[in-house]
Design a protein around this motif. Structure first.
Motif, PDB file in Angstrom:
ATOM      1  N   GLU A  45       5.251  10.489  -0.990  1.00 18.89           N
ATOM      2  CA  GLU A  45       5.056   9.037  -1.088  1.00 18.89           C
ATOM      3  C   GLU A  45       3.843   8.601  -0.277  1.00 18.89           C
ATOM      4  N   LEU A  46       3.681   9.173   0.911  1.00 18.71           N
ATOM      5  CA  LEU A  46       2.553   8.835   1.783  1.00 18.71           C
ATOM      6  C   LEU A  46       1.221   9.059   1.078  1.00 18.71           C
ATOM      7  N   TRP A  47       1.023  10.252   0.545  1.00 19.63           N
ATOM      8  CA  TRP A  47      -0.284  10.569  -0.035  1.00 19.63           C
ATOM      9  C   TRP A  47      -0.495   9.901  -1.386  1.00 19.63           C
ATOM     10  N   GLU A  48       0.578   9.605  -2.100  1.00 16.84           N
ATOM     11  CA  GLU A  48       0.425   8.817  -3.328  1.00 16.84           C
ATOM     12  C   GLU A  48      -0.083   7.414  -2.989  1.00 16.84           C
ATOM     13  N   LYS A  49       0.449   6.812  -1.911  1.00 17.81           N
ATOM     14  CA  LYS A  49      -0.009   5.481  -1.499  1.00 17.81           C
ATOM     15  C   LYS A  49      -1.462   5.517  -1.067  1.00 17.81           C
ATOM     16  N   ILE A  50      -1.841   6.546  -0.311  1.00 16.13           N
ATOM     17  CA  ILE A  50      -3.225   6.654   0.161  1.00 16.13           C
ATOM     18  C   ILE A  50      -4.182   6.828  -1.007  1.00 16.13           C
ATOM     19  N   LEU A  51      -3.788   7.621  -1.985  1.00 21.25           N
ATOM     20  CA  LEU A  51      -4.635   7.807  -3.164  1.00 21.25           C
ATOM     21  C   LEU A  51      -4.804   6.508  -3.939  1.00 21.25           C
ATOM     22  N   ARG A  52      -3.738   5.717  -4.008  1.00 20.35           N
ATOM     23  CA  ARG A  52      -3.832   4.443  -4.717  1.00 20.35           C
ATOM     24  C   ARG A  52      -4.743   3.458  -3.977  1.00 20.35           C
ATOM     25  N   ILE A  53      -4.703   3.500  -2.646  1.00 18.51           N
ATOM     26  CA  ILE A  53      -5.585   2.630  -1.856  1.00 18.51           C
ATOM     27  C   ILE A  53      -7.039   3.045  -2.062  1.00 18.51           C
ATOM     28  N   GLY A  54      -7.253   4.354  -2.097  1.00 15.91           N
ATOM     29  CA  GLY A  54      -8.600   4.900  -2.262  1.00 15.91           C
ATOM     30  C   GLY A  54      -9.180   5.304  -0.926  1.00 15.91           C
ATOM     31  N   ALA A  55      -9.281   6.623  -0.698  1.00 12.63           N
ATOM     32  CA  ALA A  55      -9.777   7.126   0.578  1.00 12.63           C
ATOM     33  C   ALA A  55     -10.380   8.507   0.369  1.00 12.63           C
ATOM     34  N   THR A  56     -11.258   8.905   1.277  1.00 12.73           N
ATOM     35  CA  THR A  56     -11.767  10.264   1.285  1.00 12.73           C
ATOM     36  C   THR A  56     -10.913  11.106   2.230  1.00 12.73           C
ATOM     37  N   GLN A  57     -11.446  12.251   2.681  1.00 15.37           N
ATOM     38  CA  GLN A  57     -10.518  13.255   3.211  1.00 15.37           C
ATOM     39  C   GLN A  57     -10.396  13.367   4.724  1.00 15.37           C
ATOM     40  N   HIS A  58     -11.130  12.611   5.522  1.00 14.69           N
ATOM     41  CA  HIS A  58     -11.144  12.878   6.959  1.00 14.69           C
ATOM     42  C   HIS A  58     -10.400  11.800   7.758  1.00 14.69           C
TER      43      HIS A  58
END
Length: 304
Positions: free
Chosen positions: A264-277
């Protein structure tokens, strides 16, 4: 023009000779530098400048048996070059491109240690030329005054509710409470390259255990996003995958168990839009980050 050349420096322990030699070592990759001086004591001191830091590292940390000592010294030299540049220019946030071809050409390897100068001067050093990651690392350093680390999430394991995260290159391994978590280990990723010190080692650090603030700062279309969440860095005895201390070859790392379910955490981050660091630090600094985001006009996302 000085690459792979043999250079004779006369008067090498005088003020010009010392500065010239340091400049050549930090900016080129000579085959050999021969120092000629009538002052044997100064010559002795100059020869030992790099060795002192090397001895300090090997005195604190175990070195793996497959590390070649000349490559270790090459990495020490590259690391001290960064430290001298930061010191000379009083740098607060050093964003280091550790995979740049010019770095490999001049130094023969990428720097793998984290000079204590950065801790002593409330400054930070981050690899991979990510300015946003450098800024958020520096912000957490200012807020906490603690050792701050730099990570890239590698993969999630939904079965265990964890993700692996870490990064190669210099990463703050100077936390006095966790020196036992550091090993000097060769850079296996670059060991097969053609650079002079290919395979030069890193400080291989298993990040300290405990609950961490994880934060990232990202730009998109001129707007800034500050994303943060809490995750526990697991000790080896609490890691469900393995009880080995060091799991990811030569990269400073840990296994993290976020408060929010990992998928759930990384799905939310992907939806927000972010790079990897991301930057990580002991303790909870989400409120301070929220206040900063409001002051700076950043979009703020606290995932909980």
């Amino acid at each position: 023009m000085l690459y792979n050349k043999t250079i004779l420096v006369t008067g090498g322990t005088g003020s010009f000779g010392k500065c010239f030699t340091k400049y050549v070592l930090n900016n080129y990759n000579p085959k050999k530098i021969i120092i000629y001086s009538r002052d044997e004591f100064k010559q002795f001191m100059m020869q030992n400048e790099f060795k002192e830091y090397a001895d300090k590292l090997t005195g604190k940390y175990k070195m793996m048996s497959d590390v070649e000592y000349d490559k270790f010294l090459g990495c020490v030299r590259a690391t001290l070059g960064i430290k001298k540049l930061a010191e000379k220019n009083d740098i607060d946030c050093y964003v280091y491109n550790d995979i740049d071809q010019a770095t490999f050409k001049t130094a023969g390897c990428r720097a793998g240690f984290y000079p204590e100068w950065f801790n002593e001067n409330v400054s930070v050093l981050v690899p991979e030329a990510d300015i946003g990651a450098g800024i958020i690392t520096y912000i957490l350093k200012l807020l906490s005054g603690k050792n701050v680390n730099f990570i890239e999430p590698f993969h999630i394991e939904d079965k265990f509710g964890t993700f692996a995260g870490g990064h190669a290159g210099p990463n703050d391994h100077n936390d006095p409470m966790w020196q036992k978590n550091v090993v000097i280990s060769r850079d296996v990723r670059f060991a097969k390259t053609s650079w002079k010190y290919a395979g030069a080692p890193f400080a291989w650090y298993r990040f300290s255990p405990g609950m961490k603030t994880v934060a990232g700062l990202f730009e998109e279309d001129g707007k800034y996003k500050l994303i943060t969440f809490m995750a526990e860095s697991l000790s080896e005895k609490d890691t469900p995958q393995s009880e080995r201390k060091h799991l990811l070859a030569t990269y400073s790392h840990s296994i993290f168990k976020p408060v929010v379910p990992v998928k759930e955490l990384w799905e939310k981050i992907l939806r927000i839009g972010a790079t990897q660091h991301y930057a990580i630090v002991d303790g909870d600094y989400r409120k301070e980050l929220e206040d900063l985001a409001e002051i700076m006009g950043f979009e703020f996302y606290s995932i909980k």
